[in-house]
Design a protein around this motif. Structure first.
Motif, PDB file in Angstrom:
ATOM      1  N   ALA A   1       0.841  -1.218   0.000  1.00 32.49           N
ATOM      2  CA  ALA A   1       0.000   0.000   0.000  1.00 32.49           C
ATOM      3  C   ALA A   1       0.867   1.256   0.000  1.00 32.49           C
ATOM      4  O   ALA A   1       1.756   1.406   0.832  1.00 32.49           O
ATOM      5  CB  ALA A   1      -0.934  -0.012   1.197  1.00 32.49           C
ATOM      6  N   HIS A   2       0.602   2.128  -0.952  1.00 32.34           N
ATOM      7  CA  HIS A   2       1.448   3.316  -1.150  1.00 32.34           C
ATOM      8  C   HIS A   2       0.705   4.362  -1.953  1.00 32.34           C
ATOM      9  O   HIS A   2      -0.327   4.072  -2.573  1.00 32.34           O
ATOM     10  CB  HIS A   2       2.707   2.913  -1.932  1.00 32.34           C
ATOM     11  N   ILE A   3       1.279   5.546  -1.975  1.00 36.31           N
ATOM     12  CA  ILE A   3       0.827   6.603  -2.887  1.00 36.31           C
ATOM     13  C   ILE A   3       2.016   6.958  -3.768  1.00 36.31           C
ATOM     14  O   ILE A   3       3.084   7.305  -3.247  1.00 36.31           O
ATOM     15  CB  ILE A   3       0.350   7.835  -2.095  1.00 36.31           C
ATOM     16  N   THR A   4       1.859   6.856  -5.077  1.00 39.95           N
ATOM     17  CA  THR A   4       2.922   7.276  -5.992  1.00 39.95           C
ATOM     18  C   THR A   4       2.920   8.796  -6.062  1.00 39.95           C
ATOM     19  O   THR A   4       1.900   9.404  -6.389  1.00 39.95           O
ATOM     20  CB  THR A   4       2.687   6.703  -7.404  1.00 39.95           C
ATOM     21  N   LEU A   5       4.056   9.391  -5.737  1.00 41.35           N
ATOM     22  CA  LEU A   5       4.148  10.855  -5.756  1.00 41.35           C
ATOM     23  C   LEU A   5       4.808  11.344  -7.037  1.00 41.35           C
ATOM     24  O   LEU A   5       4.436  12.388  -7.583  1.00 41.35           O
ATOM     25  CB  LEU A   5       4.926  11.345  -4.531  1.00 41.35           C
ATOM     26  N   ALA A   6       5.791  10.607  -7.527  1.00 35.64           N
ATOM     27  CA  ALA A   6       6.496  11.003  -8.744  1.00 35.64           C
ATOM     28  C   ALA A   6       7.243   9.806  -9.317  1.00 35.64           C
ATOM     29  O   ALA A   6       7.563   8.862  -8.593  1.00 35.64           O
ATOM     30  CB  ALA A   6       7.489  12.128  -8.436  1.00 35.64           C
ATOM     31  N   CYS A   7       7.508   9.874 -10.624  1.00 37.70           N
ATOM     32  CA  CYS A   7       8.278   8.828 -11.296  1.00 37.70           C
ATOM     33  C   CYS A   7       9.363   9.465 -12.160  1.00 37.70           C
ATOM     34  O   CYS A   7       9.180  10.563 -12.685  1.00 37.70           O
ATOM     35  CB  CYS A   7       7.384   7.994 -12.223  1.00 37.70           C
ATOM     36  N   ALA A   8      10.472   8.764 -12.318  1.00 40.18           N
ATOM     37  CA  ALA A   8      11.524   9.208 -13.227  1.00 40.18           C
ATOM     38  C   ALA A   8      11.038   9.025 -14.665  1.00 40.18           C
ATOM     39  O   ALA A   8      10.080   8.281 -14.920  1.00 40.18           O
ATOM     40  CB  ALA A   8      12.806   8.408 -12.984  1.00 40.18           C
ATOM     41  N   GLU A   9      11.691   9.693 -15.577  1.00 40.23           N
ATOM     42  CA  GLU A   9      11.365   9.610 -17.005  1.00 40.23           C
ATOM     43  C   GLU A   9      11.282   8.150 -17.456  1.00 40.23           C
ATOM     44  O   GLU A   9      12.174   7.358 -17.154  1.00 40.23           O
ATOM     45  CB  GLU A   9      12.482  10.342 -17.779  1.00 40.23           C
ATOM     46  N   GLY A  10      10.187   7.808 -18.123  1.00 40.19           N
ATOM     47  CA  GLY A  10      10.057   6.478 -18.701  1.00 40.19           C
ATOM     48  C   GLY A  10       9.668   5.380 -17.720  1.00 40.19           C
ATOM     49  O   GLY A  10       9.619   4.210 -18.074  1.00 40.19           O
ATOM     50  N   ILE A  11       9.382   5.752 -16.466  1.00 45.78           N
ATOM     51  CA  ILE A  11       9.003   4.756 -15.456  1.00 45.78           C
ATOM     52  C   ILE A  11       7.489   4.804 -15.229  1.00 45.78           C
ATOM     53  O   ILE A  11       6.912   5.874 -15.045  1.00 45.78           O
ATOM     54  CB  ILE A  11       9.730   5.009 -14.119  1.00 45.78           C
ATOM     55  N   GLU A  12       6.847   3.619 -15.242  1.00 43.62           N
ATOM     56  CA  GLU A  12       5.413   3.529 -15.000  1.00 43.62           C
ATOM     57  C   GLU A  12       5.143   3.514 -13.496  1.00 43.62           C
ATOM     58  O   GLU A  12       5.937   2.940 -12.736  1.00 43.62           O
ATOM     59  CB  GLU A  12       4.864   2.235 -15.615  1.00 43.62           C
ATOM     60  N   PRO A  13       4.021   4.106 -13.060  1.00 41.48           N
ATOM     61  CA  PRO A  13       3.737   4.176 -11.613  1.00 41.48           C
ATOM     62  C   PRO A  13       3.619   2.818 -10.911  1.00 41.48           C
ATOM     63  O   PRO A  13       3.795   2.752  -9.700  1.00 41.48           O
ATOM     64  CB  PRO A  13       2.415   4.957 -11.530  1.00 41.48           C
ATOM     65  N   VAL A  14       3.338   1.758 -11.662  1.00 40.74           N
ATOM     66  CA  VAL A  14       3.261   0.432 -11.025  1.00 40.74           C
ATOM     67  C   VAL A  14       4.577   0.113 -10.304  1.00 40.74           C
ATOM     68  O   VAL A  14       4.609  -0.671  -9.344  1.00 40.74           O
ATOM     69  CB  VAL A  14       2.927  -0.666 -12.072  1.00 40.74           C
ATOM     70  N   GLN A  15       5.647   0.761 -10.714  1.00 44.83           N
ATOM     71  CA  GLN A  15       6.969   0.500 -10.129  1.00 44.83           C
ATOM     72  C   GLN A  15       7.053   0.923  -8.657  1.00 44.83           C
ATOM     73  O   GLN A  15       7.821   0.346  -7.884  1.00 44.83           O
ATOM     74  CB  GLN A  15       8.038   1.243 -10.951  1.00 44.83           C
ATOM     75  N   THR A  16       6.269   1.927  -8.259  1.00 43.36           N
ATOM     76  CA  THR A  16       6.388   2.461  -6.895  1.00 43.36           C
ATOM     77  C   THR A  16       6.115   1.397  -5.830  1.00 43.36           C
ATOM     78  O   THR A  16       6.869   1.271  -4.860  1.00 43.36           O
ATOM     79  CB  THR A  16       5.427   3.651  -6.681  1.00 43.36           C
ATOM     80  N   GLY A  17       5.057   0.620  -6.031  1.00 44.17           N
ATOM     81  CA  GLY A  17       4.720  -0.439  -5.085  1.00 44.17           C
ATOM     82  C   GLY A  17       5.782  -1.526  -5.052  1.00 44.17           C
ATOM     83  O   GLY A  17       6.065  -2.101  -3.990  1.00 44.17           O
ATOM     84  N   LEU A  18       6.367  -1.799  -6.204  1.00 43.85           N
ATOM     85  CA  LEU A  18       7.419  -2.820  -6.278  1.00 43.85           C
ATOM     86  C   LEU A  18       8.673  -2.327  -5.555  1.00 43.85           C
ATOM     87  O   LEU A  18       9.328  -3.090  -4.838  1.00 43.85           O
ATOM     88  CB  LEU A  18       7.724  -3.161  -7.740  1.00 43.85           C
ATOM     89  N   ASP A  19       8.985  -1.030  -5.726  1.00 45.21           N
ATOM     90  CA  ASP A  19      10.129  -0.449  -5.014  1.00 45.21           C
ATOM     91  C   ASP A  19       9.908  -0.513  -3.504  1.00 45.21           C
ATOM     92  O   ASP A  19      10.831  -0.816  -2.738  1.00 45.21           O
ATOM     93  CB  ASP A  19      10.353   1.010  -5.443  1.00 45.21           C
ATOM     94  N   LEU A  20       8.678  -0.236  -3.080  1.00 41.71           N
ATOM     95  CA  LEU A  20       8.374  -0.283  -1.643  1.00 41.71           C
ATOM     96  C   LEU A  20       8.558  -1.700  -1.102  1.00 41.71           C
ATOM     97  O   LEU A  20       9.205  -1.911  -0.066  1.00 41.71           O
ATOM     98  CB  LEU A  20       6.943   0.208  -1.376  1.00 41.71           C
ATOM     99  N   LEU A  21       8.014  -2.692  -1.798  1.00 42.70           N
ATOM    100  CA  LEU A  21       8.158  -4.090  -1.344  1.00 42.70           C
ATOM    101  C   LEU A  21       9.627  -4.479  -1.251  1.00 42.70           C
ATOM    102  O   LEU A  21      10.040  -5.167  -0.302  1.00 42.70           O
ATOM    103  CB  LEU A  21       7.430  -5.039  -2.306  1.00 42.70           C
ATOM    104  N   GLN A  22      10.398  -4.012  -2.229  1.00 44.44           N
ATOM    105  CA  GLN A  22      11.837  -4.310  -2.228  1.00 44.44           C
ATOM    106  C   GLN A  22      12.506  -3.752  -0.967  1.00 44.44           C
ATOM    107  O   GLN A  22      13.263  -4.449  -0.299  1.00 44.44           O
ATOM    108  CB  GLN A  22      12.455  -3.673  -3.469  1.00 44.44           C
ATOM    109  N   ILE A  23      12.199  -2.498  -0.639  1.00 44.75           N
ATOM    110  CA  ILE A  23      12.786  -1.874   0.557  1.00 44.75           C
ATOM    111  C   ILE A  23      12.361  -2.625   1.819  1.00 44.75           C
ATOM    112  O   ILE A  23      13.174  -2.919   2.687  1.00 44.75           O
ATOM    113  CB  ILE A  23      12.389  -0.380   0.662  1.00 44.75           C
TER     114      ILE A  23
END
Ligand code: ACK
Length: 213
Positions: free
Chosen positions: A147-169
């Motif tokens: 569970a997260h809120i995507t605030l921003a993404c780098a160029e060419g990155i889809e927002p689905v990545q935010t949740g995956l980054d969180l799980l990784q951390i």
């Protein structure tokens, strides 16, 4: 029929009220600006720029997302696994249009995304999909960890990545505290992954609803 198919949205989630949306936007921007000036961050700048010497302006590096929300179920208009079941879940139907208070407990930054971590209550977990998309490394994390809120993404990155980054951390051993910031301790997790734990969580009123593009 085509009509039935279009009645399932792109995704369901909690949509932040505009007042808290503005506040969160400012908090996130302040965080990026401060991070950018910190020696600890500069030391690991190559995680973002690819070059040790090259400076990065985080404000330029990330593109801010509009309509801040916390996705519960990505449905892809009914094409995603479990989308129809989710749309028919009585808890989902009952809560549709209701206001909830989300608890934002941390902000995180990676070379790909900027997000806020949301910790869900038991009541909110009733709206979390039964079959959560799992990554191998996060299989032992409790339900709702994504569970997260995507605030921003780098160029060419889809927002689905935010949740995956969180799980990784969350799957990593807790990073070392590199600095006590105004809002709380900042931890480094390697490979450009930073997390600021909010000493006081942000309560964010949000409407449970859905999005059709
Ligand atoms: O930032 P998010 O949570 O990541 O909000 C957007 C929203 O749905 C519309 O794209 C999220 N999203 C996209 N694809 C998926 C997926 N396969 N699984 C979970 N969430 C997804 C995206």
């Amino acid at each position: 029929s085509p009509l039935e198919e279009t009645s399932i949205p792109l995704f369901y989630g909690w949509f932040l009220l505009s007042s808290v949306q503005d506040k969160l936007r400012c908090t996130a921007l302040d965080f990026l600006k401060t991070l950018d000036t910190m020696d600890a961050f500069k030391k690991h700048m190559a995680d973002f720029s690819g070059k040790a010497e090259k400076e990065v302006d985080l404000e330029q590096y990330f593109n801010e997302k509009s309509t801040f929300h916390c996705t519960t179920k990505y449905c892809d208009y009914g094409r995603a696994d479990g989308a129809k079941e989710y749309a028919q879940n009585p808890a989902v139907k009952k809560s549709y249009g209701s206001v909830f208070e989300l608890s934002l407990v941390a902000l995180f930054v990676t070379p790909r995304t900027v997000g806020a971590r949301v910790v869900l209550t038991e009541e909110q977990l009733l709206l979390w999909p039964a079959e959560e998309e799992k990554q191998a490394e996060s299989s032992s994390l409790p339900r709702g960890s994504r569970a997260h809120i995507t605030l921003a993404c780098a160029e060419g990155i889809e927002p689905v990545q935010t949740g995956l980054d969180l799980l990784q951390i969350l799957a990593l051993p807790q990073g070392e505290v590199v600095e006590e910031m105004g809002l709380g301790p900042l931890r480094y997790y390697g490979e450009g992954r930073w997390m600021l734990e909010l000493r006081e969580s942000i309560g964010a009123p949000a409407i449970f609803s859905s999005f059709y593009a």
